[in-house]
Design an enzyme around this catalytic site. Structure first.
Site, PDB file in Angstrom:
ATOM      1  N   GLU A   1       0.705  -0.821  -0.299  1.00 21.54           N
ATOM      2  CA  GLU A   1      -0.088  -0.516   0.044  1.00 21.54           C
ATOM      3  C   GLU A   1       0.724   1.284   0.068  1.00 21.54           C
ATOM      4  OE1 GLU A   1      -3.228   0.589  -0.468  1.00 21.54           O
ATOM      5  OE2 GLU A   1      -3.452  -1.740  -0.370  1.00 21.54           O
TER       6      GLU A   1
ATOM      7  N   GLU B   1       2.245   1.537  -3.883  1.00 22.08           N
ATOM      8  CA  GLU B   1       1.291   1.836  -4.350  1.00 22.08           C
ATOM      9  C   GLU B   1       0.916   3.373  -4.303  1.00 22.08           C
ATOM     10  OE1 GLU B   1      -0.620  -2.236  -4.806  1.00 22.08           O
ATOM     11  OE2 GLU B   1      -2.013  -0.712  -3.955  1.00 22.08           O
TER      12      GLU B   1
END
Length: 272
Positions: free
Chosen positions: A158, A161
């Site tokens: 996460e 990203e």
């Protein structure tokens, strides 16, 4: 003699293809196209035989191309249990006893990544979508764990990203449970401490409006971090962690009776 004859007759009856599960039930897995009337006839015959055999739960896994079989199954007393992108699972409890079939998954699992650099700055983002859109709130990168993904891998993914920052997992600082969040499901949210391995931010323009390194004290001074908010507790834990007054939970590989897949137990292993 009658019992022997009955057993032979049961073996000759054509029923739906099924496998025994570990709890006294059967699982029907169909792949080839089947006419709904033929399916209904086989289902009724199968249910009679499974009842005689003392089976409990009957599961029917229907891929999307066999959607024509849903209606006859429901009319025979089957209920929806869960669905994925490529199949629907139906279930029925046979005995006249308490139904012990577990409900569908009750929780969604999310992670939040606390990334601190050597300057006591926290990696924070502003979201482009959702309820925080346009409110000017700086928060930690967050996301949902994928199927089969470890918590620590999900936290690293996460952060990468959303911000382009590479990180190393340190430990879980805390976790939160809330209810009726998405589709009436409960939510488990794990706050993960991460160590940055890179520092140049490259935001994910689809979901992130902005990202930056912000002094920890400034993050804690936001109006959204007042009183008993999640952000306040996160910043308090970060400060305690930096000052070595707090120790979280680290993953340790364990074996399980229920699966041969790798798993981890998270616990506080104090340093000597």
């Amino acid at each position: 003699m009658d019992q022997v004859r009955t057993a032979i007759e049961v073996e000759k009856v054509q029923i739906l293809p099924a496998e025994n599960d570990d709890h006294g039930g059967v699982v029907v897995k169909l792949e080839e196209h089947m006419d709904s009337d033929v399916f209904l006839t086989l289902l009724k015959t199968s249910m009679s035989q499974w009842t005689i055999q003392g089976k409990k739960g009957v599961w029917i896994k229907l891929p999307t191309h066999l959607v024509n079989l849903v209606e006859p199954a429901v009319k025979e007393g089957f209920c929806y249990h869960h669905a994925e992108s490529d199949y629907l699972m139906l279930v029925k409890w046979i005995p006249k006893t308490t139904n012990t079939i577990p409900a569908n998954a009750s929780h969604r699992v999310g992670v939040g990544a606390v990334v601190l650099n050597h300057k006591r700055e926290m990696l924070v983002v502003q979201e482009k979508n959702g309820i925080l859109r346009g409110k000017g709130i700086w928060k930690i990168p967050t996301g949902v764990i994928d199927v089969g993904e470890e918590l620590f891998d999900g936290a690293k993914r996460e952060v990468k990203e959303e911000t382009g920052i590479d990180t190393e997992f340190v430990e879980i600082l805390a976790f939160r449970q809330s209810h009726k969040v998405y589709f009436e499901k409960s939510d488990l949210f794990f706050v993960c401490m991460m160590r940055p391995l890179s520092f140049d931010i490259q935001i994910q323009e689809l979901e992130i409006e902005a990202a930056k390194w912000m002094p920890l004290e400034e993050v804690a001074a936001q109006p959204s971090a007042e009183k008993e908010s999640l952000l306040k507790y996160i910043t308090d834990l970060c400060i305690a962690k930096v000052e070595r007054d707090y120790s979280g939970f680290s993953p340790h590989p364990v074996t399980s009776f229920f699966s041969d897949q790798p798993s981890h137990l998270y616990f506080n292993k104090k340093e000597n």
